[in-house]
Write an enzyme that holds these catalytic residues in place. Sequence first.
Site, mmCIF file in Angstrom:
data_model
loop_
_atom_site.group_PDB
_atom_site.id
_atom_site.type_symbol
_atom_site.label_atom_id
_atom_site.label_comp_id
_atom_site.label_asym_id
_atom_site.label_seq_id
_atom_site.Cartn_x
_atom_site.Cartn_y
_atom_site.Cartn_z
ATOM 1 N N ASN A 5 0.696 -1.115 -0.282
ATOM 2 C CA ASN A 5 0.006 -0.080 0.075
ATOM 3 C C ASN A 5 0.764 1.251 -0.070
ATOM 4 O O ASN A 5 1.567 1.516 1.075
ATOM 5 C CB ASN A 5 -1.006 -0.022 1.218
ATOM 6 C CG ASN A 5 -1.774 1.169 1.451
ATOM 7 O OD1 ASN A 5 -1.688 2.007 0.459
ATOM 8 N ND2 ASN A 5 -2.330 1.428 2.445
ATOM 9 N N LYS A 7 0.010 4.362 -0.333
ATOM 10 C CA LYS A 7 -0.723 5.318 0.246
ATOM 11 C C LYS A 7 -0.419 6.730 -0.604
ATOM 12 O O LYS A 7 -0.293 6.104 -1.818
ATOM 13 C CB LYS A 7 -0.180 5.864 1.737
ATOM 14 C CG LYS A 7 -0.346 4.553 2.576
ATOM 15 C CD LYS A 7 0.009 4.786 4.016
ATOM 16 C CE LYS A 7 -0.159 3.423 4.761
ATOM 17 N NZ LYS A 7 -0.251 3.608 6.296
ATOM 18 N N HIS A 92 -9.755 1.398 4.936
ATOM 19 C CA HIS A 92 -8.486 1.635 5.558
ATOM 20 C C HIS A 92 -8.593 2.657 6.635
ATOM 21 O O HIS A 92 -9.559 3.495 6.551
ATOM 22 C CB HIS A 92 -7.424 2.078 4.513
ATOM 23 C CG HIS A 92 -6.165 1.976 5.362
ATOM 24 N ND1 HIS A 92 -5.678 3.182 6.234
ATOM 25 C CD2 HIS A 92 -4.911 1.184 4.902
ATOM 26 C CE1 HIS A 92 -4.397 2.827 6.608
ATOM 27 N NE2 HIS A 92 -4.078 1.456 6.085
ATOM 28 N N GLU A 162 -5.815 -4.580 10.823
ATOM 29 C CA GLU A 162 -4.707 -3.787 11.135
ATOM 30 C C GLU A 162 -5.010 -2.963 12.463
ATOM 31 O O GLU A 162 -5.868 -1.921 12.332
ATOM 32 C CB GLU A 162 -4.884 -2.853 9.890
ATOM 33 C CG GLU A 162 -4.342 -3.232 8.447
ATOM 34 C CD GLU A 162 -3.763 -2.371 7.810
ATOM 35 O OE1 GLU A 162 -2.608 -2.539 7.239
ATOM 36 O OE2 GLU A 162 -4.305 -1.284 7.549
ATOM 37 N N GLY A 168 2.222 2.420 10.872
ATOM 38 C CA GLY A 168 3.321 3.491 10.822
ATOM 39 C C GLY A 168 4.177 3.654 12.194
ATOM 40 O O GLY A 168 4.815 4.679 12.314
ATOM 41 N N SER A 206 3.025 -1.847 10.439
ATOM 42 C CA SER A 206 4.639 -2.082 10.797
ATOM 43 C C SER A 206 5.267 -3.277 10.455
ATOM 44 O O SER A 206 6.138 -3.682 11.173
ATOM 45 C CB SER A 206 4.967 -1.559 12.244
ATOM 46 O OG SER A 206 4.540 -0.244 12.671
ATOM 47 N N GLY A 227 2.701 -1.036 4.120
ATOM 48 C CA GLY A 227 2.518 0.397 4.055
ATOM 49 C C GLY A 227 4.173 0.645 3.900
ATOM 50 O O GLY A 227 4.521 0.720 2.824
ATOM 51 N N GLY A 228 4.611 1.396 4.742
ATOM 52 C CA GLY A 228 5.891 2.116 4.695
ATOM 53 C C GLY A 228 7.204 1.222 4.070
ATOM 54 O O GLY A 228 7.795 1.786 3.131
HETATM 55 P P1 PGA Z 1 2.641 0.353 7.795
HETATM 56 O O1 PGA Z 1 1.063 0.591 6.998
HETATM 57 O O2 PGA Z 1 3.334 -0.883 7.183
HETATM 58 O O3 PGA Z 1 3.392 1.580 7.358
HETATM 59 O O4 PGA Z 1 2.396 0.431 9.350
HETATM 60 C C1 PGA Z 1 0.208 -0.349 7.052
HETATM 61 C C2 PGA Z 1 -1.012 0.223 6.372
HETATM 62 O O5 PGA Z 1 -1.404 1.252 6.700
HETATM 63 O O6 PGA Z 1 -1.781 -0.599 5.558
#
Ligand code: PGA
Length: 247
Positions: A5, A7, A92, A162, A168, A206, A227-228
């Site tokens: 993702n 974002k 989300h 999640e 994040g 994360s 995400g990140g």
């Molecule tokens: P993250 O994001 O891996 O940066 O924690 C996950 C997400 O929001 O789907």
Amino acid sequence: MIIANFKSNGSEQMIVRWVQDFISNIDNNHTTLGIAPPYTYIEKLERLLSDANQNNLKVGAQDVGVGSGAKTGSVSSSMLADLNCNFAIIGHSERRKIFNESNELIREKLKNLISSKLTPVLCVGESYSDFENKKTLITIKEQLNECLLDIHIPQDIIIAYEPLWAIGSGKTPNPTDVNEINEYIKDVVQSATSNNYVPSVCYGGSVDVANAGSFFDCSNIDGALVGGASLDGKKFALIANEFNRNN
Ligand code: PGA
């Protein structure tokens, strides 16, 4: 399924680099992977992946609108289907929080995706205060029941668990706890859907190269929403390789 993702991140240059880094690090014969860039880069990414024969990497969207017509700024599920999208993320926590999306609205989005035969990736998860007050299961059950009320699932859907406090933040729940929560999610979805559907349930929050394996070892964690760490094609490939080794 492991899903990236992006974002609201990326650029034309970043997408080209991402594909190169991904290809240089991904193992052969990897399982199906998903990648959700911003809408504007969907076609470019599809072209780059197809030129590189990466047919196991499905491109999807981070959200979808509710129907078509007089809805300024909204992108409908049939438009995503025209773009050859395979899936779309809905619900989300960032959409719920920043754009005030309710379970009722998310349910409409889900119906639209089903009608366009796109795989929905429905996100659920509890806030930190719910977590502290041991209300995780109550919150998740309410989200699932309201999003799935009377829905008949004719195709694959994926649920992404999640916890908001893990997104994040670099903090993650204990994989054993996630495994139990995912099992609970499967039960709730089975009871909530009119055709007793049992979904795949991913974990998100994360996930990175160092911790991915500890989640993939668990029998009810069927993948990850990343995400990140997914913004780096190499890291995303290494997480996918970890998943392959465990499946
Ligand atoms: P993250 O994001 O891996 O940066 O924690 C996950 C997400 O929001 O789907």
